[in-house]
Scaffold this active site. Structure first.
Site, PDB file in Angstrom:
ATOM      1  N   HIS A  57      42.649  29.064  42.303  1.00  0.00           N
ATOM      2  CA  HIS A  57      41.585  29.664  41.391  1.00  0.00           C
ATOM      3  C   HIS A  57      42.030  31.104  41.255  1.00  0.00           C
ATOM      4  CE1 HIS A  57      37.053  29.959  40.417  1.00  0.00           C
ATOM      5  NE2 HIS A  57      37.826  31.150  39.807  1.00  0.00           N
ATOM      6  N   HIS A 176      32.173  26.259  37.473  1.00  0.00           N
ATOM      7  CA  HIS A 176      31.329  27.370  37.950  1.00  0.00           C
ATOM      8  C   HIS A 176      30.021  27.260  37.793  1.00  0.00           C
ATOM      9  CE1 HIS A 176      30.898  31.945  38.171  1.00  0.00           C
ATOM     10  NE2 HIS A 176      29.836  31.441  37.964  1.00  0.00           N
ATOM     11  N   HIS A 230      34.430  28.088  44.236  1.00  0.00           N
ATOM     12  CA  HIS A 230      33.463  29.204  44.826  1.00  0.00           C
ATOM     13  C   HIS A 230      32.008  28.829  45.272  1.00  0.00           C
ATOM     14  CE1 HIS A 230      32.472  30.062  40.847  1.00  0.00           C
ATOM     15  NE2 HIS A 230      33.602  30.566  40.551  1.00  0.00           N
ATOM     16  N   ASP A 305      39.986  33.107  43.952  1.00  0.00           N
ATOM     17  CA  ASP A 305      39.125  33.496  42.764  1.00  0.00           C
ATOM     18  C   ASP A 305      39.559  34.958  42.371  1.00  0.00           C
ATOM     19  OD1 ASP A 305      37.647  33.734  40.480  1.00  0.00           O
ATOM     20  OD2 ASP A 305      35.819  33.870  41.648  1.00  0.00           O
ATOM     21  N   HIS A 309      39.633  43.715  38.322  1.00  0.00           N
ATOM     22  CA  HIS A 309      39.498  44.495  37.157  1.00  0.00           C
ATOM     23  C   HIS A 309      39.690  45.822  37.414  1.00  0.00           C
ATOM     24  CE1 HIS A 309      36.705  41.522  35.431  1.00  0.00           C
ATOM     25  NE2 HIS A 309      36.163  41.573  36.617  1.00  0.00           N
TER      26      HIS A 309
HETATM   27  O1  DOR Z   1      33.564  37.222  39.949  1.00  0.00           O
HETATM   28  C1  DOR Z   1      33.861  36.518  39.273  1.00  0.00           C
HETATM   29  N1  DOR Z   1      34.892  36.992  38.443  1.00  0.00           N
HETATM   30  N2  DOR Z   1      33.545  35.337  38.906  1.00  0.00           N
HETATM   31  C2  DOR Z   1      33.884  34.501  37.647  1.00  0.00           C
HETATM   32  O2  DOR Z   1      33.345  33.556  37.716  1.00  0.00           O
HETATM   33  C3  DOR Z   1      34.800  35.221  36.865  1.00  0.00           C
HETATM   34  C4  DOR Z   1      35.547  36.177  37.378  1.00  0.00           C
HETATM   35  C5  DOR Z   1      36.485  37.039  36.469  1.00  0.00           C
HETATM   36  O3  DOR Z   1      36.927  36.579  35.604  1.00  0.00           O
HETATM   37  O4  DOR Z   1      36.358  38.245  36.371  1.00  0.00           O
HETATM   38 ZN    ZN Z   2      36.979  32.637  38.848  1.00  0.00          ZN
END
Ligand code: DOR
Ligand code: ZN
Length: 422
Positions: A57, A176, A230, A305, A309
């Site tokens: 993931h 999810h 998750h 996961d 960003h």
């Molecule tokens: O915290 C998360 N970020 N959860 C998700 O399901 C998507 C992911 C993202 O792509 O930023």
């Molecule tokens: Zn994810």
């Protein structure tokens, strides 16, 4: 490449065994305690050798959000963390929902991704035709609750069709699981409040449990393979546990992330939106239940996961800050640190990051150290030193919730397809 890993302790059939590994080309050629000769040798005295981790993931953000991450930086980060295979999520721009968008992404990954990879396809209310024609599907991603990218599939009739298709074609549906209605109502309640701690109250246990329960009730009738991504709450886990018993087989599996295992709501004060992720990180009792679940086999795998960003994006006001935490470089050191502290066994960790993801997602010749298997390996010093530092990270995110933390377990080298990295 002709390489001997000598004098180390090698993880074979659930145990560490003092032996040597001979790698020829991209494969494990021989495992023997007798002396072996090779062109190259790595003396692994005092080290342990594990199968490379398979991270089921990740979000490497290509195409569309390369300023957050791309296949090169994401996979570089993975290799530094002992991860040799990644499975990339479809919430990119464009969304990976057609054969064409998936093919484009596969080409980009072939060019730039340093690890083995798999590209997920997203299930939408409208793309079952495409999924039915797609080739080599190990798994598709179903967003039952919306998150980064606002992809959503929560029409029961379409989900039933998807699950039937999954059963027929044999792919796993990774879900999810959060409930849209509950999250919307809770958001209204907290409007005007920008304290990141509200995240655990908006995306709460009830939201996860309701979604898991609805998804499982459809899956129980159809009998396809489902994987709850998750998992973050005690109730959610209890539902998965019950379903596993009912199905008595491998049809229901689930995953936990390092951040849901090692952080809890008491950390929002210090970390703020840096630990904002979906599903949310909840109160300490959930973290404890998840660790127990991993120990007793209710949880099958650990996956990062990895959802980078930019720091600028993350440090905005709560309502604007996107959800997601990077984790490629920190997952194995954190988990092995927990082994050092006797919180969990090495056997469980290897199952969770290598053996089980290989089994669930059909990675033949990976996940185990065996003759004839791919030479995807990681050399670990359990008595070394890993200092997690934002500025040293390879992910474009450039931050970690564990910044400044020092761990004993350390990834010394990652070997992928017989090639030594690091
Ligand atoms: O915290 C998360 N970020 N959860 C998700 O399901 C998507 C992911 C993202 O792509 O930023
Ligand atoms: Zn994810």
């Amino acid at each position: 490449m002709n390489l001997a890993l000598t004098n180390g302790k090698v993880f074979i059939k659930g145990k560490l065994v003092k032996t040597n590994v001979l790698i020829q080309g991209s494969k494990i050629k021989k495992i023997t305690s007798s002396k072996i000769k090779a062109i190259h040798e790595i003396d692994c005295k005092g080290k342990i050798i594990l199968p490379g981790a398979i991270d089921a993931h990740v979000h490497f953000r290509t195409p569309g959000f390369e300023y957050k991450e791309d296949f090169f930086t994401g996979s570089l980060s993975a290799l530094h963390g002992g991860i040799t295979t990644i499975m990339d999520m479809p919430n990119t721009n464009p969304v990976t929902s057609t054969i064409k968008t998936r093919d484009v992404k596969i080409k980009l990954a072939e060019k730039n991704c340093l690890t083995n990879f798999y590209i997920y396809m997203a299930a939408l209310n409208s793309n079952l035709e495409e999924i039915s024609k797609a080739k080599n599907l190990r798994a598709v991603k179903l967003y039952y609750g919306s998150t980064t990218g606002n992809i959503l599939m929560n029409k029961k009739s379409e989900i039933e069709k998807l699950f039937k298709l999954a059963k027929k074609k044999g792919f796993v549906v990774s879900v999810h699981a959060e409930d849209e209605e509950i999250m919307k109502q809770n958001s209204e309640k907290f409007r005007g409040n920008s304290n990141p701690e509200i995240h655990a109250k908006i995306r709460n246990e009830e939201s996860e449990a309701k979604a898991i329960s609805e998804i499982l009730s459809i899956q129980q009738i159809i009998g396809n393979k489902i994987h709850i991504a998750h998992i973050s709450s005690e109730k959610g886990l209890a539902l998965v546990k019950k379903a596993k018993k009912r199905m008595n087989g491998n049809k229901v599996t689930c995953e936990v992330t390092p951040h849901h295992l090692f952080l809890d709501s008491s950390d929002y004060k210090k970390l703020g939106n840096l630990m904002k992720c979906n599903p949310s990180i909840k109160e300490a009792k959930h973290r404890k239940a998840l660790l127990n679940g991993l120990k007793n086999g209710a949880i099958d795998i650990v996956a990062t996961d990895h959802a980078p960003h930019s720091r600028e994006e993350k440090t905005q006001d709560y309502w604007k800050s996107p959800s997601g935490i990077p984790g490629e470089e920190t997952m194995l050191p954190l988990l092995l640190d927990a082994v050092n502290k006797k919180q969990i066994s090495l056997k469980k960790i290897v199952e969770a990051v290598a053996e089980n993801p290989a089994g669930i997602f059909g990675w033949k010749n990976k996940g185990f150290i065996k003759t004839g298997f791919d030479a995807d390996l990681v050399i670990i010093n359990m008595n070394g030193k890993t200092k997690i530092e934002d500025k040293k990270l390879f992910t474009k995110a450039g931050y970690s919730p564990w910044n400044k933390k020092t761990l004993k377990a350390m990834v010394e080298n990652t070997i992928i397809g017989g090639q030594v990295f690091g």
